[in-house]
Design a protein around this motif. Structure first.
Motif, short mmCIF file in Angstrom:
data_model
loop_
_atom_site.label_atom_id
_atom_site.label_comp_id
_atom_site.label_asym_id
_atom_site.label_seq_id
_atom_site.Cartn_x
_atom_site.Cartn_y
_atom_site.Cartn_z
N TRP A 60 65.18 55.49 71.19
CA TRP A 60 65.47 54.30 70.40
C TRP A 60 66.07 54.70 69.05
CZ3 TRP A 60 65.26 50.40 73.52
CH2 TRP A 60 64.33 50.38 74.56
N ASN A 61 66.36 53.72 68.24
CA ASN A 61 66.85 53.99 66.88
C ASN A 61 65.67 54.38 66.00
OD1 ASN A 61 69.08 52.89 68.12
ND2 ASN A 61 69.59 51.49 66.46
N VAL A 119 70.81 47.07 64.76
CA VAL A 119 70.04 46.64 65.93
C VAL A 119 70.70 47.17 67.20
CG1 VAL A 119 69.01 44.68 67.12
CG2 VAL A 119 69.39 44.56 64.66
N VAL A 120 72.02 47.30 67.16
CA VAL A 120 72.72 47.88 68.31
C VAL A 120 72.17 49.28 68.53
CG1 VAL A 120 74.61 48.64 66.79
CG2 VAL A 120 74.98 48.53 69.26
N ALA A 151 73.20 43.39 59.11
CA ALA A 151 72.63 43.76 60.41
C ALA A 151 73.73 43.68 61.46
CB ALA A 151 71.47 42.83 60.77
N LEU A 152 73.60 44.51 62.50
CA LEU A 152 74.63 44.59 63.53
C LEU A 152 73.99 44.53 64.91
CD1 LEU A 152 75.12 47.08 61.22
CD2 LEU A 152 77.40 46.91 62.22
N THR A 188 73.51 47.19 77.87
CA THR A 188 74.18 47.01 76.58
C THR A 188 74.14 45.56 76.11
OG1 THR A 188 76.30 46.80 77.75
CG2 THR A 188 75.71 48.97 76.93
N GLY A 189 73.29 44.74 76.77
CA GLY A 189 73.10 43.37 76.31
C GLY A 189 74.12 42.38 76.84
#
Length: 541
Positions: free
Chosen positions: A72-73, A226-227, A272-273, A523-524
């Motif tokens: 994760w990030n 967030v990506v 935010a992205l 990838t959503g």
């Protein structure tokens, strides 16, 4: 005759060196898999990157060896990126949401020597371990844990590897065209395909990402990517953030609306992205909470077309601008981004919104065009009306796929994206649809993306997907598949009523199907292939 200027290769290691030296005390906040927050700085990120680079060297890895990450990030993931690429190896980020068969294919195709993973994915790694024989080292990105060793005998632990090394490491200097990182497509049509980025392409992409006419990134920002870092390198934000030395908030695995709102309010996040489905979840939670998202000045949305309702709600309710962007794994991903020109300041808010709904215009470094045939070279007029096959070229655009000999570019050197689009005289791109998602009804084309965006204007619609269903007279007709907001009593009649006056009557979907879930890729993005397989003959039932 050459110029008389110094030459320094454009290398990823220069980004972390800059951040550590000139922004060393700038904070990085990392949400771990167990939910607690780790506070660190760019200086500490740099030191641990050097420690891990030494650790990789101790494992006898060689330049260009692939080191895979399934994570994760978080701060360990960020440190490892700079350690891997900076020391001359290739950072291969892997999407954990892929099927196990796709994961094993990707790891074997890349010939990864090391596989790093968060605790979340221990069971996943154990399940595929025997299918990936070329992986020599498994590294859990955590402190030592005997329970994990039981599941994966011989596993190494990131914290132990880092603690055993010194924070001194001389980043090697090499050709800027050297490969730096490897990403694979999501594999919705056949096996995933690899895109191998270079140090040069990545650093140039970072420069342009920071431009005022892209996302205007600076050291004064507090950024929430967030990506995921496994989705086109988090759109390059971890690199661009080091270039300007801004503060990062890394959200870990919790990407639900409540978790994101809490991070935004707690850390005064300014930008935010993420993809549209993320923002839909955030806005749904925000409506029922006391938040005002007062620090948030802008969101960047990409991955798929942004519904107008998202742009309007962020602006009207939270005074937050939404920047619409477009790109692909094959384009690093920045292809176009929507910032208004000076002359647009004279327009009304409604006229400006119409422009903002497009995918924007190319920044310096890339060019786009539309042609009348897929992989063709006959350029169509950029008048905002003609539609054609979207093609792109530039400094960070793919030339060929990793491990593939297939011809990829047109005969004059452009990459065909598979999208259908128009381009206006100012260069603003408006995607009609993916070529495979267009609906041909009675010889006329209907955009599924346009129908989906209109459906989302209904307050009861949480997600909307439009597919082509076979029709005995018109060949194909649009069918709308809807996931409702919980406890909403939306009916087929009231959802279809939203289309009145917005599009021609013959384009309105023939049927609405209500479902509990719409399949989402790693990838959503909505997986329309599955929906087509299930509902393509629904009009015959």
């Amino acid at each position: 005759m050459l110029g008389n200027m110094m030459f320094k290769p454009l290398l990823i290691s220069s980004l972390i060196e800059h951040a550590a030296h000139y922004h060393g005390d700038t904070k990085i906040f990392s949400k771990e898999v167990d939910g607690h927050i780790v506070e660190t700085t760019w200086l500490e990120i740099s030191k641990n990157a050097k420690r891990y680079a030494n650790a990789l060297k101790s494992l006898n890895l060689q330049p260009n060896d692939r080191v895979a990450t399934i994570a994760w990030n978080n701060h360990r993931h960020l440190e490892s990126w700079y350690a891997i690429s900076g020391s001359g190896m290739i950072c291969h980020t892997i999407n954990p949401r892929l099927f196990p068969e796709q994961l094993t294919y990707i790891i074997n195709d890349a010939n990864d020597k090391v596989l790093m993973f968060d605790k979340t994915f221990v069971a996943l790694i154990a399940s595929i371990q025997e299918e990936i024989p070329n992986v020599q080292h498994f590294v859990c990105m955590s402190e030592a844990d005997p329970e994990i060793t039981k599941v994966l005998p011989g596993v190494k632990f990131y914290d132990e590897l880092v603690a055993a090394q010194k924070a001194s490491f001389e980043w090697p200097e090499f050709d800027e065209n050297t490969a730096s990182s490897l990403c694979y497509t999501s594999g919705t049509t056949g096996n995933p395909k690899g895109i191998l980025y270079s140090h040069r392409s990545t650093v140039l992409h970072s420069f342009v990402t920071c431009f005022p006419d892209t996302i205007s990134l600076s050291s004064r920002e507090i950024v929430l990517p967030v990506v995921p870092m496994f989705h086109v390198n988090a759109w390059g934000i971890p690199y661009a953030s080091a270039m300007v030395g801004c503060s990062l908030v890394l959200p870990g695995p919790d990407l639900d609306g409540k978790s994101l709102v809490e991070l935004i309010d707690r850390y005064d996040i300014t930008m935010a992205l993420g993809v549209p489905t993320i923002w839909q979840g955030l806005l749904t939670y925000a409506r029922t909470s006391a938040t005002k998202l007062k620090s948030l000045t802008r969101t960047v949305v990409g991955g798929s077309s942004c519904p107008p309702s998202i742009i309007s709600e962020f602006k009207d309710r939270y005074a937050c601008d939404t920047i619409h962007a477009w790109g692909m794994t094959e384009t690093s991903p920045l292809g176009t981004i929507n910032q208004l020109k000076a002359k647009h300041g004279e327009l009304s808010e409604d006229e400006q919104l119409k422009i903002r709904l497009s995918q924007g215009r190319p920044p310096f470094g890339v060019s786009i065009r539309i042609t009348d045939e897929e992989n063709g070279t006959n350029r169509l007029a950029e008048d905002g009306r003609q539609t054609g096959h979207l093609q792109i070229k530039g400094h960070w655009i793919i030339e060929h796929y990793y491990n593939k000999d297939m011809a990829l570019l047109t005969e004059d050197g452009w990459f065909d994206t598979g999208d259908i689009a128009s381009i206006d005289s100012d260069g603003y791109l408006s995607l009609s649809d993916r070529a495979k998602d267009l609906i041909k009804s009675g010889g006329e084309w209907i955009s599924s993306a346009e129908l989906e965006n209109i459906a989302l204007e209904h307050p009861g619609v949480a997600m909307a997907a439009v597919i082509a269903a076979v029709h005995p007279k018109w060949d194909e007709r649009p069918v709308l598949i809807v996931k409702k907001h919980s406890e909403n009593q939306a009916t087929e009649e009231c959802v279809l009523q939203v289309y009145q006056g917005k599009i021609a009557k013959w384009q309105i979907p023939d049927k609405v199907i209500f479902v509990d879930e719409i399949p989402i890729s790693g990838t959503g993005k909505m997986v329309k292939k599955d929906l087509r397989e299930k509902y393509s003959r629904i009009l015959f039932e």
